[in-house]
Design a protein around this motif. Sequence first.
Motif, PDB file in Angstrom:
ATOM      1  N   GLU A 161       0.835  -1.207   0.000  1.00  0.00           N
ATOM      2  CA  GLU A 161       0.000   0.000   0.000  1.00  0.00           C
ATOM      3  C   GLU A 161       0.865   1.250   0.000  1.00  0.00           C
ATOM      4  O   GLU A 161       1.993   1.236   0.484  1.00  0.00           O
ATOM      5  CB  GLU A 161      -0.909   0.021   1.233  1.00  0.00           C
ATOM      6  CG  GLU A 161      -2.237  -0.688   1.022  1.00  0.00           C
ATOM      7  CD  GLU A 161      -3.181  -0.483   2.195  1.00  0.00           C
ATOM      8  OE1 GLU A 161      -4.155   0.252   2.029  1.00  0.00           O
ATOM      9  OE2 GLU A 161      -2.930  -1.051   3.274  1.00  0.00           O
ATOM     10  N   PHE A 162       0.304   2.316  -0.549  1.00  0.00           N
ATOM     11  CA  PHE A 162       0.917   3.638  -0.425  1.00  0.00           C
ATOM     12  C   PHE A 162      -0.076   4.453   0.373  1.00  0.00           C
ATOM     13  O   PHE A 162      -1.070   4.944  -0.159  1.00  0.00           O
ATOM     14  CB  PHE A 162       1.151   4.250  -1.808  1.00  0.00           C
ATOM     15  CG  PHE A 162       2.099   5.414  -1.806  1.00  0.00           C
ATOM     16  CD1 PHE A 162       2.030   6.402  -0.836  1.00  0.00           C
ATOM     17  CD2 PHE A 162       3.092   5.520  -2.778  1.00  0.00           C
ATOM     18  CE1 PHE A 162       2.909   7.467  -0.828  1.00  0.00           C
ATOM     19  CE2 PHE A 162       3.976   6.589  -2.784  1.00  0.00           C
ATOM     20  CZ  PHE A 162       3.888   7.558  -1.822  1.00  0.00           C
ATOM     21  N   LEU A 209       6.767   7.904  -6.603  1.00  0.00           N
ATOM     22  CA  LEU A 209       5.855   6.924  -7.190  1.00  0.00           C
ATOM     23  C   LEU A 209       6.625   5.919  -8.071  1.00  0.00           C
ATOM     24  O   LEU A 209       6.363   4.720  -8.044  1.00  0.00           O
ATOM     25  CB  LEU A 209       4.772   7.622  -8.016  1.00  0.00           C
ATOM     26  CG  LEU A 209       3.664   8.270  -7.168  1.00  0.00           C
ATOM     27  CD1 LEU A 209       2.762   9.143  -8.022  1.00  0.00           C
ATOM     28  CD2 LEU A 209       2.847   7.204  -6.449  1.00  0.00           C
ATOM     29  N   TRP A 246       8.381   3.584  -5.813  1.00  0.00           N
ATOM     30  CA  TRP A 246       7.410   2.689  -5.179  1.00  0.00           C
ATOM     31  C   TRP A 246       7.045   1.558  -6.143  1.00  0.00           C
ATOM     32  O   TRP A 246       6.943   0.389  -5.769  1.00  0.00           O
ATOM     33  CB  TRP A 246       6.172   3.499  -4.797  1.00  0.00           C
ATOM     34  CG  TRP A 246       5.031   2.706  -4.272  1.00  0.00           C
ATOM     35  CD1 TRP A 246       5.000   2.007  -3.100  1.00  0.00           C
ATOM     36  CD2 TRP A 246       3.751   2.537  -4.886  1.00  0.00           C
ATOM     37  NE1 TRP A 246       3.781   1.413  -2.938  1.00  0.00           N
ATOM     38  CE2 TRP A 246       2.990   1.719  -4.019  1.00  0.00           C
ATOM     39  CE3 TRP A 246       3.178   3.003  -6.054  1.00  0.00           C
ATOM     40  CZ2 TRP A 246       1.678   1.352  -4.311  1.00  0.00           C
ATOM     41  CZ3 TRP A 246       1.879   2.651  -6.340  1.00  0.00           C
ATOM     42  CH2 TRP A 246       1.141   1.825  -5.476  1.00  0.00           C
ATOM     43  N   GLU A 247       6.867   1.906  -7.429  1.00  0.00           N
ATOM     44  CA  GLU A 247       6.574   0.887  -8.432  1.00  0.00           C
ATOM     45  C   GLU A 247       7.731  -0.078  -8.609  1.00  0.00           C
ATOM     46  O   GLU A 247       7.551  -1.285  -8.696  1.00  0.00           O
ATOM     47  CB  GLU A 247       6.314   1.568  -9.780  1.00  0.00           C
ATOM     48  CG  GLU A 247       4.917   2.031  -9.993  1.00  0.00           C
ATOM     49  CD  GLU A 247       4.647   2.127 -11.479  1.00  0.00           C
ATOM     50  OE1 GLU A 247       5.232   3.026 -12.111  1.00  0.00           O
ATOM     51  OE2 GLU A 247       3.886   1.290 -11.988  1.00  0.00           O
ATOM     52  N   TYR A 254      -2.947  12.412  -4.271  1.00  0.00           N
ATOM     53  CA  TYR A 254      -2.334  12.070  -5.544  1.00  0.00           C
ATOM     54  C   TYR A 254      -1.396  10.864  -5.399  1.00  0.00           C
ATOM     55  O   TYR A 254      -1.468   9.923  -6.188  1.00  0.00           O
ATOM     56  CB  TYR A 254      -1.574  13.273  -6.116  1.00  0.00           C
ATOM     57  CG  TYR A 254      -0.858  12.928  -7.390  1.00  0.00           C
ATOM     58  CD1 TYR A 254      -1.575  12.643  -8.550  1.00  0.00           C
ATOM     59  CD2 TYR A 254       0.530  12.845  -7.436  1.00  0.00           C
ATOM     60  CE1 TYR A 254      -0.937  12.287  -9.716  1.00  0.00           C
ATOM     61  CE2 TYR A 254       1.178  12.483  -8.600  1.00  0.00           C
ATOM     62  CZ  TYR A 254       0.438  12.206  -9.741  1.00  0.00           C
ATOM     63  OH  TYR A 254       1.082  11.830 -10.888  1.00  0.00           O
ATOM     64  N   VAL A 255      -0.520  10.870  -4.410  1.00  0.00           N
ATOM     65  CA  VAL A 255       0.469   9.784  -4.317  1.00  0.00           C
ATOM     66  C   VAL A 255      -0.107   8.526  -3.672  1.00  0.00           C
ATOM     67  O   VAL A 255       0.322   7.418  -3.985  1.00  0.00           O
ATOM     68  CB  VAL A 255       1.751  10.210  -3.552  1.00  0.00           C
ATOM     69  CG1 VAL A 255       2.493  11.289  -4.309  1.00  0.00           C
ATOM     70  CG2 VAL A 255       1.432  10.625  -2.134  1.00  0.00           C
ATOM     71  N   THR A 296      -2.474   5.334  -2.351  1.00  0.00           N
ATOM     72  CA  THR A 296      -3.541   4.439  -2.796  1.00  0.00           C
ATOM     73  C   THR A 296      -4.683   4.504  -1.797  1.00  0.00           C
ATOM     74  O   THR A 296      -5.800   4.126  -2.092  1.00  0.00           O
ATOM     75  CB  THR A 296      -3.053   2.977  -2.863  1.00  0.00           C
ATOM     76  OG1 THR A 296      -2.584   2.584  -1.569  1.00  0.00           O
ATOM     77  CG2 THR A 296      -1.937   2.829  -3.870  1.00  0.00           C
ATOM     78  N   THR A 310      -8.177   5.850  -2.976  1.00  0.00           N
ATOM     79  CA  THR A 310      -8.191   6.978  -3.915  1.00  0.00           C
ATOM     80  C   THR A 310      -8.510   6.456  -5.308  1.00  0.00           C
ATOM     81  O   THR A 310      -8.115   5.353  -5.659  1.00  0.00           O
ATOM     82  CB  THR A 310      -6.838   7.713  -3.943  1.00  0.00           C
ATOM     83  OG1 THR A 310      -5.838   6.779  -4.326  1.00  0.00           O
ATOM     84  CG2 THR A 310      -6.513   8.288  -2.588  1.00  0.00           C
ATOM     85  N   HIS A 366      -3.134   3.263  -9.927  1.00  0.00           N
ATOM     86  CA  HIS A 366      -1.858   3.617  -9.297  1.00  0.00           C
ATOM     87  C   HIS A 366      -0.719   3.218 -10.175  1.00  0.00           C
ATOM     88  O   HIS A 366      -0.683   2.109 -10.646  1.00  0.00           O
ATOM     89  CB  HIS A 366      -1.751   2.923  -7.955  1.00  0.00           C
ATOM     90  CG  HIS A 366      -2.935   3.184  -7.100  1.00  0.00           C
ATOM     91  ND1 HIS A 366      -3.199   4.406  -6.545  1.00  0.00           N
ATOM     92  CD2 HIS A 366      -3.953   2.372  -6.743  1.00  0.00           C
ATOM     93  CE1 HIS A 366      -4.334   4.328  -5.859  1.00  0.00           C
ATOM     94  NE2 HIS A 366      -4.814   3.122  -5.964  1.00  0.00           N
ATOM     95  N   PRO A 367       0.283   4.061 -10.328  1.00  0.00           N
ATOM     96  CA  PRO A 367       0.207   5.481  -9.966  1.00  0.00           C
ATOM     97  C   PRO A 367      -0.727   6.219 -10.911  1.00  0.00           C
ATOM     98  O   PRO A 367      -0.964   5.776 -12.008  1.00  0.00           O
ATOM     99  CB  PRO A 367       1.646   5.965 -10.125  1.00  0.00           C
ATOM    100  CG  PRO A 367       2.387   4.884 -10.802  1.00  0.00           C
ATOM    101  CD  PRO A 367       1.545   3.680 -10.934  1.00  0.00           C
ATOM    102  N   LYS A 368      -1.194   7.358 -10.442  1.00  0.00           N
ATOM    103  CA  LYS A 368      -2.192   8.081 -11.218  1.00  0.00           C
ATOM    104  C   LYS A 368      -1.532   8.945 -12.294  1.00  0.00           C
ATOM    105  O   LYS A 368      -0.439   9.442 -12.087  1.00  0.00           O
ATOM    106  CB  LYS A 368      -2.990   8.999 -10.299  1.00  0.00           C
ATOM    107  CG  LYS A 368      -3.608   8.303  -9.131  1.00  0.00           C
ATOM    108  CD  LYS A 368      -4.338   9.303  -8.271  1.00  0.00           C
ATOM    109  CE  LYS A 368      -4.425   8.868  -6.821  1.00  0.00           C
ATOM    110  NZ  LYS A 368      -4.386   7.452  -6.555  1.00  0.00           N
TER     111      LYS A 368
END
Lengths: 269, 320
Positions: free
Chosen positions: B42-43, B201, B204-205, B223-224, B226, B254, B258-260
Amino acid sequence: MRSFFRTDAQPSVVATSLLSILLFGLLIGAYLAGSYYRHQENPQDKVMPTVSEMLDGMKRAAFEPDRNGDLRLWVDTFASARRFGIAIGVVLLAIPLGVGMGLFPYVEAVFYRFIVFFDKIPALSVLPILFIIFGLDELSKIALIVIGVFPTVALEAHLRAKSIPREQIHKAQTLGASEHEIAYRIIMPQIFPKMLDTIRLNLKAVMLLLIAGESLAATVGLGYRIFVVRRYVAMDIIIPYVLWMTGLLFLTDWFIQWVIRRRYVWVDK
Amino acid sequence: MAANPYLISLQGVEVSYPKNGHGDSGRSIILNNVRLNIRAGEFLSLVGPTGCGKSTILRLILGAQFPTRGQVLVDGQPVSGVDRDRGVVFQRYSLFPHLTVVENIAYGPLLERTSMPQRLLCTPAYRRTRRESLAEAQEYLVRIGLNPWDGDKFPYELSGGMQQRVAIAQALMMQPKILLMDEPFGALDHNTRLAMQLLILEQWEDYRMTIIFVTHDLEEACYVGTRVIGLSQYWSDDNGKPGIGAVIVTDLPTPGGHPKPTAIRATAEFNALLEQVRHDALDPTNRQRLRQFNLIHQDALKPEPLSAAEVSEAKEGTDA
């Protein structure tokens, strides 16, 4: 002149230099005048020797062997510098101790109050005790300096270590640093240049204690010499010796500042 | 007991301090019985008004602080202190000022690959490992958007944004399962901030880690993240009586995948989300009632806050 007492005054380099030597010039001028008039009245005057008399005295001390075949100035300087150096070396150990106190509550519990108490002892007042316990040798003179300056440096290191943000410690822990690694590879290197400054500002105290020790019990040393020749009112030796000591301390101070500026560019940034 | 499927669990966490008044035996409650489960990967963004205790939650998971009651589990084990499994990036003071950029980045790996005697004696093996680690750090430096020639600079020579890039690199070199970020971009200007959001992001990916992200910037959080958690000390029970301490008042997934895409910031849906969270969690004048809390995330737990009387009772019980 209208701009003399202005916070935004911008004296030129020449003006700054001239103003800087003004007081030195006045002092030297006053001395020369005093010395001149005293010699007019009594050519044998010893209280305010002339420049040539002082140069002569120094020349004898530096280049002509005394009764024992020693070149006094160098022998004295070497003996004092040795005591000075050993004492500073011992005082440096106050830095890791202070860092330990600042970071480890148990170490703090053991040492902190003791050192605060120790710090309040007027060092000179224990000189007789030191002479009785350690004898009149080198040890008592070095112990005097250490007692006088070590607690100050340790307490300063303690304060500085404590003021390092907690985040630094947590960060180091997330990178796998052990407690000792944090204390002595993360915190101590960060405060070390500041501690060099502390020692620099305490050089005078070190010298003061050294001279006090030497004046009472020594056979050689800069402090010893000026107190011995005092008996003969040998101002032609005392004054140059004082200037010599001041110059050496000045250079040491300057050298430490230079090391800090060069070696630790990240300080205060 | 069934295995805990969550990577991080806050179980009935209370953080409180003795009040400083004379003759006042009460306690100031920061976190009131907070319950929170977080899945691996999770973010999670954590927002809330000033003083709500969002940084406290971060420090609890980090292990830099411990709950007065309840427990914090990571991988099913109570957190016992700060260690190398959880990385952290602070708003300031993340970097060691006396080390160069590459030394900062290589610090963790180098510790891991060498022993203390080696480091003390500066043995040839240590020096070789050090060279290798620094070279690796130098490579990584470029990947996070610094210039190759920045490696030998000291942190103070870099801009705030560059410093935070280095701090992120320094943490990621340890490949932590969990990365904790406490207002990491709080001191940066707007454009640098946007760039840093994209950077984190990306990382994170690439690393598939779990990120807990504390921020006071709601748009950044939505925005960042999840998942957005709103923590607030301004709430009231179902009878309208003001509650004590902070509880989780908002727990939302959100929208937008992800990412958006950055374009999502302009959409009505995203802005509606911002408006709602701002009203629910960030407005001190809005004391939401317990049953109105917007807790629609699949892992959201119903809060069970204690009343002042219950807190002091429980306290006396444990003190006795």
